[in-house]
Every structure is written in structure tokens, then in C-alpha cells.
Motif scaffolding. Structure first.
Motif, mmCIF file in Angstrom:
data_model
loop_
_atom_site.group_PDB
_atom_site.id
_atom_site.type_symbol
_atom_site.label_atom_id
_atom_site.label_comp_id
_atom_site.label_asym_id
_atom_site.label_seq_id
_atom_site.Cartn_x
_atom_site.Cartn_y
_atom_site.Cartn_z
ATOM 1 N N UNK A 124 0.845 -1.206 0.000
ATOM 2 C CA UNK A 124 0.000 0.000 0.000
ATOM 3 C C UNK A 124 0.873 1.247 0.000
ATOM 4 N N UNK A 125 1.931 1.236 0.805
ATOM 5 C CA UNK A 125 2.843 2.381 0.880
ATOM 6 C C UNK A 125 3.507 2.634 -0.478
ATOM 7 N N UNK A 126 4.008 1.575 -1.086
ATOM 8 C CA UNK A 126 4.624 1.722 -2.411
ATOM 9 C C UNK A 126 3.591 2.238 -3.410
ATOM 10 N N UNK A 127 2.402 1.662 -3.363
ATOM 11 C CA UNK A 127 1.330 2.084 -4.283
ATOM 12 C C UNK A 127 1.009 3.561 -4.132
ATOM 13 N N UNK A 128 1.004 4.041 -2.901
ATOM 14 C CA UNK A 128 0.697 5.458 -2.657
ATOM 15 C C UNK A 128 1.799 6.349 -3.221
ATOM 16 N N UNK A 129 3.054 5.931 -3.063
ATOM 17 C CA UNK A 129 4.175 6.738 -3.568
ATOM 18 C C UNK A 129 4.182 6.739 -5.098
ATOM 19 N N UNK A 130 3.812 5.594 -5.696
ATOM 20 C CA UNK A 130 3.838 5.466 -7.156
ATOM 21 C C UNK A 130 2.555 5.975 -7.820
ATOM 22 N N UNK A 131 1.605 6.437 -7.039
ATOM 23 C CA UNK A 131 0.377 6.994 -7.616
ATOM 24 C C UNK A 131 -0.635 5.948 -8.036
ATOM 25 N N UNK A 132 -0.501 4.724 -7.540
ATOM 26 C CA UNK A 132 -1.463 3.678 -7.912
ATOM 27 C C UNK A 132 -2.525 3.472 -6.843
ATOM 28 N N UNK A 133 -2.267 3.977 -5.664
ATOM 29 C CA UNK A 133 -3.232 3.876 -4.563
ATOM 30 C C UNK A 133 -3.548 5.309 -4.135
ATOM 31 N N UNK A 134 -4.845 5.650 -4.118
ATOM 32 C CA UNK A 134 -5.209 7.014 -3.722
ATOM 33 C C UNK A 134 -4.897 7.215 -2.236
ATOM 34 N N UNK A 135 -4.455 8.443 -1.933
ATOM 35 C CA UNK A 135 -4.054 8.771 -0.561
ATOM 36 C C UNK A 135 -5.269 9.301 0.201
ATOM 37 N N UNK A 136 -5.469 8.827 1.410
ATOM 38 C CA UNK A 136 -6.589 9.322 2.224
ATOM 39 C C UNK A 136 -6.216 10.641 2.888
ATOM 40 N N UNK A 137 -5.041 10.705 3.522
ATOM 41 C CA UNK A 137 -4.531 11.986 4.036
ATOM 42 C C UNK A 137 -3.024 11.910 4.165
ATOM 43 N N UNK A 138 -2.415 13.071 4.338
ATOM 44 C CA UNK A 138 -0.956 13.139 4.409
ATOM 45 C C UNK A 138 -0.373 13.568 3.080
ATOM 46 N N UNK A 139 0.960 13.687 3.016
ATOM 47 C CA UNK A 139 1.604 14.116 1.774
ATOM 48 C C UNK A 139 2.778 13.208 1.424
ATOM 49 N N UNK A 140 2.982 13.089 0.114
ATOM 50 C CA UNK A 140 4.135 12.345 -0.399
ATOM 51 C C UNK A 140 4.750 13.170 -1.517
ATOM 52 N N UNK A 141 6.062 13.406 -1.449
ATOM 53 C CA UNK A 141 6.754 14.033 -2.581
ATOM 54 C C UNK A 141 7.868 13.110 -3.069
ATOM 55 N N UNK A 142 8.066 13.133 -4.385
ATOM 56 C CA UNK A 142 9.135 12.360 -5.022
ATOM 57 C C UNK A 142 9.931 13.321 -5.891
ATOM 58 N N UNK A 143 11.209 13.451 -5.596
ATOM 59 C CA UNK A 143 12.048 14.406 -6.334
ATOM 60 C C UNK A 143 11.489 15.823 -6.251
ATOM 61 N N UNK A 144 10.815 16.121 -5.160
ATOM 62 C CA UNK A 144 10.236 17.445 -4.962
ATOM 63 C C UNK A 144 8.829 17.602 -5.517
ATOM 64 N N UNK A 145 8.339 16.611 -6.256
ATOM 65 C CA UNK A 145 6.996 16.703 -6.837
ATOM 66 C C UNK A 145 5.973 16.009 -5.939
ATOM 67 N N UNK A 146 4.886 16.701 -5.664
ATOM 68 C CA UNK A 146 3.810 16.130 -4.853
ATOM 69 C C UNK A 146 3.047 15.096 -5.693
ATOM 70 N N UNK A 147 2.870 13.908 -5.135
ATOM 71 C CA UNK A 147 2.279 12.825 -5.949
ATOM 72 C C UNK A 147 0.809 13.067 -6.271
#
Ligand code: ADP
Ligand code: ADP
Length: 224
Positions: free
Chosen positions: A45-68
């Protein structure tokens, strides 16, 4: 700045199940980190959220400075994902496979990059082989080559040795060590502590939807 920043991430699936309960984790550029935890801990689930395959319920994730959530395509372009299951067109050649995958990202042809990737995985002399002519270990390497074809800064390996024999497991450890030289950040999931110890600079222990502990591998192993 960390290459991946996960802050207070929660995921509640439609059936009401809380798979992530406020997980936070910073991953540094160029490191190899293992996410260690039992089945059902929330790793996929964590990987899916970072890769944009699982919708996020709350919180933030950035990759290379970009918000997922805000910049999903830019965030995704930074990531190469190697799923658990082999997904390959078995009658294609290795070369066509990686070229096609690079094309999917809309990148200009750059055979030099693909050659570098295939060489780093010892696949260069197999580039004209069809996938069905390759051993299981080589097929797994092709999956990694596909994931690296668009020059991502981050590589996810989801349970890279699930269901493989000892020889293949050692082969995968070797591959990961070699990839370190290319500078790509590697995040792998596993439920084997020996595997985490073998490959990773740091280990993040995940259980019941939370990151419980993140520690340098040597320090963590000392405490056992
Ligand atoms: P999202 O909130 O990200 O849209 P969903 O809750 O809609 O995700 O679920 C995505 C898919 O996963 C659904 O097709 C669902 O049937 C399936 N699914 C449901 N329960 C489980 C489970 N326990 N493990 C794995 N997949 C599941
Ligand atoms: P891991 O990768 O650590 O085994 P997962 O992220 O796959 O853990 O699953 C975490 C928990 O979320 C499990 O209890 C799983 O059954 C549940 N789960 C996963 N996907 C879904 C889904 N689509 N709908 C409902 N529950 C899910």
C-alpha cells in the motif's frame, strides 16, 4: 532534501480498512532502504501510494520534490517500479522490450542509456534473445531493465525474491549491489531480515500501517 518524503500518510480502503495509519519516512538520494514487515503490514500500500497507484486518504508524499497528488505525472516519471509478478511479452526480444517501455514515457530514443542499463544487468549479450529463451533470473533482470528504461531516480523492488530459490535470491542481491554504483535510490520490500541486512543501508520496520523504526542496518543488527 530527501528524494522521497512521506508525511503522516494514511490510507483507508473503501471497505473501511485502515492500511496506513500516519506513516512518515524520508528517503535520501542514493541510499538503499529495505521496508521490512510481515504480510499485511502495509508495504505494498505504501509503495502504491508513492507510485500513484493507490489514492491517498490523508498526508503528503513528494518524489524528487513533486507532490504525488498535485503533480502525479512528474512524480511518476522519477520512479521505476518492479512489481512482484513477472510481466513480459515472452516473444519480444530484450532490446525491443526496453525500447518500448522507454517509449511509453514519451522520451526521445536514447540507445546509449538503454545499453548502459543492459550492461549493468549483464543483459547486453542477451539483447537479441527473446524473453522466453531466458532463465528465470534473467527474466527478473529484464523486469529491472524495463523499470530503469526511462532513467528514474528511484527504483522500487516489491518483494524481489518472493518465491525464488536460493541461487536466484543471491543473484538478486548481487544485482542490487551493482545497481548502487549507478546512483539510483532503491527501495525494496521484504519480510526476510537477512535479505534486508544483505542489501540495504537502512531498514524501515513497518507493521500494522505504521513505520515503527528506521535505522542504519548495522546499528539495527547490533541490537539482535
Ligand atoms: P482505492 O481506494 O485506492 O480506489 P479500493 O478500496 O477501491 O482502492 O480497492 C481497489 C481494489 O482492490 C478493488 O478492486 C478491491 O476489490 C481490491 N481489494 C479489496 N480488498 C482487498 C484486499 N484485502 N487485498 C487486496 N485487494 C483488495
Ligand atoms: P503488505 O504488502 O505489507 O503485505 P499490503 O499493503 O498489501 O501489505 O496490505 C495491508 C493491508 O491492507 C492488508 O490487511 C490487506 O488485506 C489490506 N488491503 C490491501 N489492499 C486492499 C484493498 N484494495 N482493499 C481493502 N483492503 C486492502
Amino acid at each position: 532534501a530527501p528524494i522521497i518524503s512521506i508525511k503522516n500518510l494514511t490510507k483507508t480502503y473503501d471497505n473501511g480498512f485502515h492500511a496506513l495509519k500516519g506513516a512518515s519516512l524520508d528517503i535520501e538520494d542514493g541510499e538503499i532502504i529495505a521496508l521490512l514487515g510481515p504480510n499485511g503490514a502495509g508495504k505494498t500500500t505504501l509503495i502504491g501510494a508513492v507510485c500513484g497507484m493507490v489514492s491517498i486518504t490523508s498526508g503528503t508524499v513528494t518524489v524528487g520534490g513533486y507532490d504525488v497528488v498535485e503533480q502525479p505525472r512528474k512524480a511518476r516519471s522519477q520512479i521505476g517500479l518492479v512489481p512482484q509478478e513477472l510481466a513480459l511479452e515472452i516473444f519480444e526480444t530484450v532490446w525491443d522490450t526496453v525500447r518500448f517501455t522507454r517509449g511509453l514515457f514519451g522520451l526521445p530514443r536514447d540507445d546509449a542509456h538503454l545499453e548502459k542499463v543492459l550492461r549493468s544487468l549483464s543483459l547486453w549479450d542477451k539483447k537479441d534473445n527473446r524473453i522466453n529463451e531466458l532463465s528465470g533470473g534473467m527474466k527478473r533482470r529484464v523486469m529491472i531493465a524495463k523499470a530503469l528504461s526511462h532513467e528514474p531516480r528511484v527504483l522500487f523492488l516489491d518483494e524481489p525474491t518472493a518465491g525464488v530459490d536460493v541461487a536466484l535470491r543471491k543473484d538478486m542481491w548481487e544485482v542490487v549491489r551493482k545497481l548502487r554504483e549507478s546512483g539510483v535510490t532503491i527501495i525494496l520490500t521484504t519480510h526476510y531480515i537477512e535479505e534486508a541486512e544483505e542489501m540495504a543501508d537502512r531498514i524501515g520496520v513497518i507493521n500494522k500501517g505504521d513505520v515503527l523504526l528506521v535505522q542504519n542496518t548495522a546499528d539495527l543488527m547490533q541490537s539482535f
